[in-house]
Design a protein around this motif. Structure first.
Motif, PDB file in Angstrom:
ATOM      1  N   UNK A 343       0.959  -1.177  -0.085  1.00 22.06           N
ATOM      2  CA  UNK A 343       0.103  -0.081   0.123  1.00 22.06           C
ATOM      3  C   UNK A 343       0.766   1.306  -0.080  1.00 22.06           C
ATOM      4  N   UNK A 344       2.059   1.306   0.803  1.00 23.85           N
ATOM      5  CA  UNK A 344       3.024   2.401   0.633  1.00 23.85           C
ATOM      6  C   UNK A 344       3.288   2.434  -0.497  1.00 23.85           C
ATOM      7  N   UNK A 348       3.541   5.679  -3.145  1.00 25.78           N
ATOM      8  CA  UNK A 348       4.539   6.578  -3.630  1.00 25.78           C
ATOM      9  C   UNK A 348       4.835   6.536  -5.127  1.00 25.78           C
ATOM     10  N   UNK A 349       4.258   5.626  -5.913  1.00 23.60           N
ATOM     11  CA  UNK A 349       4.169   5.514  -7.124  1.00 23.60           C
ATOM     12  C   UNK A 349       3.181   6.238  -7.696  1.00 23.60           C
ATOM     13  N   UNK A 350       1.967   6.184  -7.285  1.00 26.65           N
ATOM     14  CA  UNK A 350       0.796   7.007  -8.003  1.00 26.65           C
ATOM     15  C   UNK A 350       1.047   8.591  -7.582  1.00 26.65           C
ATOM     16  N   UNK A 354       6.673  15.333 -10.272  1.00 24.77           N
ATOM     17  CA  UNK A 354       7.769  15.517 -11.079  1.00 24.77           C
ATOM     18  C   UNK A 354       9.106  15.755 -10.231  1.00 24.77           C
ATOM     19  N   UNK A 355       8.996  16.766  -9.334  1.00 22.83           N
ATOM     20  CA  UNK A 355      10.002  17.205  -8.543  1.00 22.83           C
ATOM     21  C   UNK A 355      10.420  16.267  -7.383  1.00 22.83           C
ATOM     22  N   UNK A 356       9.879  15.107  -7.209  1.00 20.03           N
ATOM     23  CA  UNK A 356      10.074  14.259  -6.354  1.00 20.03           C
ATOM     24  C   UNK A 356       9.510  14.311  -5.037  1.00 20.03           C
ATOM     25  N   UNK A 357       8.493  14.829  -4.807  1.00 22.78           N
ATOM     26  CA  UNK A 357       7.652  15.150  -3.854  1.00 22.78           C
ATOM     27  C   UNK A 357       6.332  14.322  -3.836  1.00 22.78           C
ATOM     28  N   UNK A 358       5.734  14.262  -2.636  1.00 21.03           N
ATOM     29  CA  UNK A 358       4.278  13.351  -2.411  1.00 21.03           C
ATOM     30  C   UNK A 358       3.104  14.375  -2.356  1.00 21.03           C
ATOM     31  N   UNK A 386       7.912   3.447   7.371  1.00 21.29           N
ATOM     32  CA  UNK A 386       9.428   3.223   7.882  1.00 21.29           C
ATOM     33  C   UNK A 386      10.207   2.167   6.973  1.00 21.29           C
ATOM     34  N   UNK A 387       9.537   1.074   6.620  1.00 21.29           N
ATOM     35  CA  UNK A 387      10.514  -0.088   6.051  1.00 21.29           C
ATOM     36  C   UNK A 387      10.624   0.547   4.612  1.00 21.29           C
ATOM     37  N   UNK A 388       9.469   1.048   3.896  1.00 19.20           N
ATOM     38  CA  UNK A 388       9.952   1.612   2.352  1.00 19.20           C
ATOM     39  C   UNK A 388      10.616   2.576   2.401  1.00 19.20           C
TER      40      UNK A 388
END
Length: 437
Positions: A343-344, A348-350, A354-358, A386-388
């Motif tokens: 899920x995490x 982080x993909x969806x 483009x600048x690398x923020x969520x 934390x793991x991802x």
């Protein structure tokens, strides 16, 4: 992040005559490759009886007959529950895999649709996306063998939930494992299709939902500049003290990552003529080494509850028709792994910009719906964050493809993906809060 160890592409034309003789699909009129994925190959096939998606199971890690049979059986059972999937068509002999010339193929119905990134989704649609993944996880728990989950828990306990930088993860932001537009199946409304009474809970370590709040759930507190604001607590279930003994099943080993960074820096220096990619790679490698030195004591000790997961849930593996999901495709990575981590990773993909923020408001809508539908607890999501994050901090699969294998297919993803972990480290608490709040 997860990646697939894929051999370089080489031309291969599917043997349409021999293949179609095994199906009641008519004769071929046209067969065109769809957008090439990183694992397997797909073709848009038009015959005298209609349109189909022809899949060539090419990747050696996922093309074993038993693995394909497991994928096909899972999608057939999920379709019966109303989950939007694209089950394969059966051949004359009832089988769903056709082997011709030593190659495995499967024929699926063709469904028009398009891929949608998080930027193209409203907040309501983000919630629906999270609910859909929750339905997938809960439905898989109903239709897949319990024995697989039990074995998966034993394996996870033995090896740890996250893979090392040298391991072979499953996907990466924007990396399609299959290809193109195909589909099948109808969509069960979020929260439906998998009744609450039938939804099993995780087989290990789940407490009642809503038991804790985000601030207390984050495995470690970080300052605004990304520096630790406190020392790791050796007794915390999700934080490993730098002075304590690291468990066998911990996440990626930072010592191995430091060695990999040195090796990649040497490869960058040797690359001639140097170009802008080399310059960015060098900058990110040095930056990552510095970050890892600051946070080396935050290695996670173990993974979370495991269950059957899609294994590669990202925009290129989800088709939309209009505003609604029409089909989840490419089940090559179906397996038993920590559910909350999928899920995490998917978020982080969806929702990476483009600048690398969520886009954290969208992450929050997605995560709330996922927790509600999957029955996941805030603490489970916090541990997965934390793991991802640690996985991202230690992973360089794109640079390894580029410099070790000369494979540049993932180069376009590197700027945003490499910037994300830097931003995530700086905004760790805000990211954690978006997933558990």
């Amino acid at each position: 992040m997860p990646r697939s160890l894929v051999p370089p592409l080489r031309p291969h034309a599917p043997p349409l005559g021999a293949l179609l003789r095994q199906y009641a699909a008519g004769s071929a009129l046209a067969c065109d490759p769809v957008d090439q994925g990183l694992l397997n190959r797909g073709y848009r096939l038009r015959t005298t009886r209609g349109r189909y998606f022809l899949k060539h199971h090419f990747d050696p890690e996922t093309a074993a007959p038993e693995a394909i049979a497991r994928q096909h059986g899972a999608t057939q059972r999920l379709a019966a529950l109303g989950v939007p999937v694209a089950p394969p068509l059966a051949a004359h002999d009832g089988r769903t895999v056709a082997v011709v010339g030593g190659h495995a193929y499967a024929l699926h119905p063709w469904i028009e649709g398009r891929h949608r990134h998080g930027a193209q989704l409203t907040a309501e649609q983000c919630g629906r996306l999270g609910a859909l993944l929750g339905v997938v996880h809960a439905s898989l728990e109903r239709v897949m063998p319990v024995e697989g989950c039990e074995q998966g828990e034993k394996s996870a306990s033995a090896r740890g939930g996250a893979r090392t930088a040298e391991g072979a993860p499953d996907s990466e932001p924007g990396t399609p494992s299959g290809a193109g537009t195909r589909g099948g199946g109808g969509l069960a409304p979020p929260g439906e299709g998998v009744p609450d009474d039938d939804r099993h809970r995780a087989r290990a370590g789940r407490s009642a939902p809503g038991a804790e709040r985000a601030a207390s759930l984050c495995p470690a507190t970080m300052g605004a500049d990304g520096a630790r604001a406190d020392k790791p607590d050796a007794g915390h279930p999700h934080v490993q003290n730098a002075e304590s003994t690291t468990p066998v099943d911990a996440g990626a080993d930072p010592a191995a990552t430091f060695a990999l960074i040195d090796d990649l820096l040497a490869r960058v220096r040797r690359h001639r003529p140097a170009d802008s990619f080399d310059e960015l790679a060098r900058h990110r490698l040095l930056e990552r080494r510095s970050l890892l030195e600051q946070h080396v004591g935050r290695r996670p000790p173990h993974g979370g509850p495991v269950g059957w997961v899609h294994g590669d849930f990202h925009p290129f593996n989800l088709l939309y028709r209009g505003d609604a999901p029409a089909a989840i495709v490419d089940w090559d990575r179906l397996g038993v792994k920590p559910r909350a981590e999928e899920a995490v990773r998917a978020a982080a993909i969806f929702f990476v910009r483009p600048a690398g923020t969520l886009d954290l408001p969208k992450v929050r809508a997605y995560a709330r719906a996922y927790r509600r539908t999957a029955g996941a607890t805030p603490s489970e999501l916090a541990a997965a964050v934390h793991r991802v994050w640690w996985e991202r901090l230690n992973d360089f699969w794109m640079l390894r493809w580029h410099y070790e294998r000369g494979d540049t297919r993932a180069d376009s993803q590197f700027p945003a993906a490499s910037a994300l972990v830097v931003w995530w480290t700086r905004e760790y608490e805000a990211v954690c809060d978006a997933f558990v709040g």
